[in-house]
Scaffold this active site. Structure first.
Site, PDB file in Angstrom:
ATOM      1  N   GLY A 179       1.817   6.972   2.810  1.00  0.00           N
ATOM      2  CA  GLY A 179       2.820   6.353   1.944  1.00  0.00           C
ATOM      3  C   GLY A 179       2.563   4.863   1.779  1.00  0.00           C
ATOM      4  N   TYR A 180       1.670   4.533   0.891  1.00  0.00           N
ATOM      5  CA  TYR A 180       1.325   3.126   0.628  1.00  0.00           C
ATOM      6  C   TYR A 180       1.841   2.693  -0.745  1.00  0.00           C
ATOM      7  CZ  TYR A 180      -1.928   2.103   4.530  1.00  0.00           C
ATOM      8  OH  TYR A 180      -2.485   1.843   5.741  1.00  0.00           O
TER       9      TYR A 180
ATOM     10  N   GLU B 204     -14.641   1.349   9.764  1.00  0.00           N
ATOM     11  CA  GLU B 204     -15.929   1.922   9.384  1.00  0.00           C
ATOM     12  C   GLU B 204     -15.777   3.116   8.430  1.00  0.00           C
ATOM     13  OE1 GLU B 204     -19.049   4.689  11.686  1.00  0.00           O
ATOM     14  OE2 GLU B 204     -18.195   3.016  12.806  1.00  0.00           O
TER      15      GLU B 204
ATOM     16  N   THR C 111      -0.929  12.075  -1.991  1.00  0.00           N
ATOM     17  CA  THR C 111      -1.804  13.251  -2.030  1.00  0.00           C
ATOM     18  C   THR C 111      -1.319  14.292  -1.026  1.00  0.00           C
ATOM     19  OG1 THR C 111      -3.649  11.869  -2.671  1.00  0.00           O
ATOM     20  CG2 THR C 111      -4.193  14.030  -1.759  1.00  0.00           C
TER      21      THR C 111
END
Lengths: 399, 375
Positions: free
Chosen positions: A127-128, A244, A161
């Site tokens: 949830g961004y 990374e 998503t």
């Protein structure tokens, strides 16, 4: 300079290849190869198989269930997975929340969440983004107000998503108003079953339901669900961006797609000969191949630096931009390859493949135009390519 | 897998970079390029003393045996410095032809002198009708007694004016475009019947068109009729090498352009504060990194026994180098504004070199055809 893997690495490569050959479910492989929609069960099934093998979290420390692989071994694993048309595991738990909890989480949070992330017992969503906060993520407005031992959350997250599959969601929420928008943001874990959480589907341009808008209406979240301290949210978000991401360029997948494109263009006819022999079409493929060869070598150069201990720096921005450009260019040529048969829209085929009836046009064709449209998302998500260029301009060029 | 250079190679490159920084600024380069023979004999001797001329050659002839990887280390620095000395013509083309096709006696006689800087070579292969096809050879060599006599014309032979000997491709049998029937000859520059028209090139180097009228060859290099494969191998190596030179040129264009954007002010602010110019600079940076990757890949495969892998990697790198003409060269000129198209500024000369590299050893279209045949 030597591109070859060491004998030990070659042995590892064979071990991975053999494992994928014997353990990767053929029905999922077929779906991925043909671009058929994947279901929740496909993701869970494959993750549990990898979990059993101990190969589910190459990026985690060994004591928490990681593999202890070298950067080269991780790269080889990704190469082999791409070549075998492996389904990509859902990143939200394994690649995003897991590393965040390992770095910022309390011991209780690690105990509570990490095992279920590894074994895919709980489905996490991210949830961004918000309706009014896309590239300018720090402007986010979803509020979490502390009342007693709870936060009361109000607001909305979007582009979530698989939000309709999710059991839990990790969010960036505003816990206070400060002088800078980056301050006052916190990282909060929310249960999707909590009263006040609703999920609305967003149907994307290919007609599919993958992303959602999530609404929070006075949702009560226990204070212990915060990761790190109040106000640490932006630091955590940045940590995730720098974490990374060796496979961000998606080179192995694009190589498989180029092979798929060539096979398709060999079967398609143009002026009485295979489309692949059409000089103009062939040159367009070649241009992508050249960019992809460069990208693969750039990934290896980054890897070679990683192996010798240097940080990846802004390389992941370059890999993201070039990687998505290549992926998008391939989807365009796949669509062009079938000519008129880009037109028929076959939602049922996209979901389940051709079943008992003969295909309309080439068997491969039904998914190609929708995929082309859908793949426009790749240069938008994960920090749009323009944002990546801003990052490179600042971090590499000092502009 | 290891994509770092060896310590010896890094030392060699550092030495050359230091020399270029201290003694080879842009004004010096321009003077060398325009006066006299077009470069400095004393620099050439220094290159020899630094060991640079022996980089690709086997140790038994006085070389370092660093092969193709060694060449990219040198060529990247040569690109950065816009070096005009005849490293490509004499060492990479001439020397490697001797190394690959020469008899033991020829190698013993020629390579140590070449590595020591006393002997210089040039390679005459292109012709007016040949464009980039190395097998399209109309210049003939006929056997008369024990010797071969050459007739024909060779185009744009780099550094022929200062070469002591010129290696020439000529047809000894077959039709004009067959690979079979191409042979290599060593011609003394003072040979009777050899006439030359020397000129400056648009990118600051020197070249010549050569006419052969009954010129007697000093020697045959390699096997009569069978030289095509060697020529192709050496040209592939040279192509990979100029891709590395291109990386050096691109690097300088990118650095100089970014530097200019930081200092030049318009509308009361540095040009670099405008996002559209930032993004174009990033495009240059990404092209530089991708080009470097392909140049390294080409270097790794250029001497591979797997011919398809060699052609694929070398042509891919050269295709991309052609792409950088617009992404880097034209962009660098554009972002400098008016000053970018003046003769006074070094940028214009880097732009010229990068642009002309496209035409060397086969342009983007030619390489695209080669690539598609093997990929």
């Amino acid at each position: 300079m030597d591109l070859n893997y060491s004998p030990e690495e070659q042995a590892f490569q064979l071990e991975v290849r053999e494992f994928l050959r014997t353990h990767y479910p053929k029905d999922i492989q077929e779906k991925v190869a043909n671009g058929i929609a994947l279901k929740k069960d496909d993701y869970v099934r494959w993750q549990k198989i990898l979990y059993k093998k101990g190969w589910v979290a190459p990026g985690w420390p060994k004591k928490y269930g990681g593999t202890g692989w070298t950067p080269v071994q991780k790269y080889i694993f990704e190469e082999e997975c791409g070549a075998a048309n492996c389904l990509r595991l859902v990143a939200f738990g394994l690649v995003m929340l897991g590393p965040v909890l390992l770095e910022f989480g309390s011991e209780e949070q690690k105990q509570q969440y990490l095992p279920d992330i590894l074994e895919s017992n709980l489905w996490w969503a991210q949830g961004y983004s918000e309706p009014n906060s896309g590239s300018d993520l720090a402007s986010l407005q979803t509020k979490a107000e502390k009342v007693g031992d709870h936060y009361i959350v109000n607001g909305s997250k979007t582009w979530t998503t698989h939000g309709h599959y999710a059991d839990k969601i990790f969010t960036l929420v505003r816990t206070s108003q400060e002088d800078r928008k980056q301050k006052g943001i916190s990282f909060l874990l929310i249960d999707m079953d909590d009263p006040g959480v609703t999920v609305d589907p967003i149907i994307t341009v290919d007609g599919m339901h993958v992303v959602n808008q999530v609404f929070f209406d006075n949702v009560k979240v226990p204070v212990e669900n915060i990761v790190g301290k109040e106000g640490d949210g932006w630091t955590i978000a940045k940590y995730l961006l720098q974490h990374e991401r060796t496979n961000i360029a998606q080179v192995p997948r694009s190589k498989t797609q180029i092979a798929r494109l060539k096979a398709l263009a060999t079967k398609q006819q143009s002026n009485g000969k295979p489309l692949l022999e059409d000089e103009r079409f062939r040159s367009k493929i070649a241009e992508i191949e050249v960019e992809l060869m460069a990208l693969e070598m750039t990934s290896r150069r980054v890897l070679s630096k990683l192996s010798s201990g240097a940080p990846p720096g802004a390389a992941s921005s370059l890999l993201k931009v070039k990687g998505t450009e290549v992926q998008q260019a391939i989807t365009a040529l796949l669509m062009e390859a079938v000519g008129y048969y880009g037109f028929p829209y076959m939602k049922e085929v996209m979901l389940n493949g051709w079943q008992d009836e003969p295909s309309i046009g080439p068997e491969e064709a039904a998914v190609l135009a929708p995929h082309y449209f859908d793949w426009r998302k790749t240069s938008i998500y994960g920090g749009s390519n323009e944002i990546q260029k801003n990052i490179m301009a600042k971090a590499v060029l000092g502009l | 897998m290891n994509l770092e250079f060896t310590e010896e190679m890094v030392m060699l490159q550092d030495g050359l970079n230091k020399f270029l920084q201290n003694e080879y600024n842009f004004e010096t380069r321009q003077k060398l390029s325009r006066d006299g023979i077009g470069y400095s004999e004393s620099n050439w001797q220094q290159f020899a003393d630094m060991g640079l001329l022996g980089v690709p050659f086997e140790e038994e002839y006085g070389g370092f045996g660093f092969g193709q990887t060694g060449l990219i280390v040198i060529m990247e620095a040569i690109g950065k410095g816009l070096v005009v000395e005849p490293y490509l013509a004499s060492i990479i083309l001439g020397g490697q032809l001797i190394q690959q096709a020469g008899s033991e006696e020829q190698k013993q006689a020629l390579l140590p002198a070449l590595i020591g800087g006393e002997l210089k070579l040039a390679f005459a292969y292109a012709e007016q009708q040949s464009r980039y096809n190395l097998a399209d050879v109309a210049c003939t060599a006929e056997k008369q007694g024990e010797q071969y006599v050459l007739n024909g014309h060779k185009s744009v032979v780099f550094n022929a004016e200062t070469a002591d000997k010129i290696i020439v491709s000529a047809r000894t049998s077959g039709n004009t475009i067959s690979e079979q029937g191409v042979s290599l000859f060593i011609i003394d520059k003072a040979a009777n019947g050899l006439t030359a028209r020397h000129y400056e090139t648009v990118d600051g180097l020197r070249a010549s068109d050569l006419s052969f009228e009954a010129v007697t060859a000093e020697a045959v290099l390699g096997t009569i009729d069978e030289a095509f494969a060697v020529i192709q191998t050496v040209i592939d190596s040279a192509t990979a090498a100029i891709c590395a030179e291109g990386v050096g040129v691109i690097n300088q264009l990118r650095e100089k352009t970014v530097e200019y954007l930081k200092t030049r002010k318009q509308f009361g602010q540095p040009l670099g504060s405008f996002q559209i110019l930032q993004h174009r600079s990033v495009d240059m940076f990404m092209a530089e990194e991708q080009m470097r990757s392909l140049a390294y890949l080409a270097a790794i495969h250029a001497t591979s026994d797997d011919k398809a892998e060699c052609v694929k990697s070398v042509s891919a790198a050269k295709i991309y180098l052609g792409d950088t003409r617009s992404i880097v060269a034209e962009q660098a000129a554009q972002l400098h504004g008016g000053i970018g198209v003046t003769d006074e500024l070094d940028v214009a000369h880097y732009v010229k070199r990068l642009t002309m590299l496209n035409a060397l050893f086969g342009d983007r279209d030619f390489q695209m055809q080669r690539f598609c045949q093997v990929s």
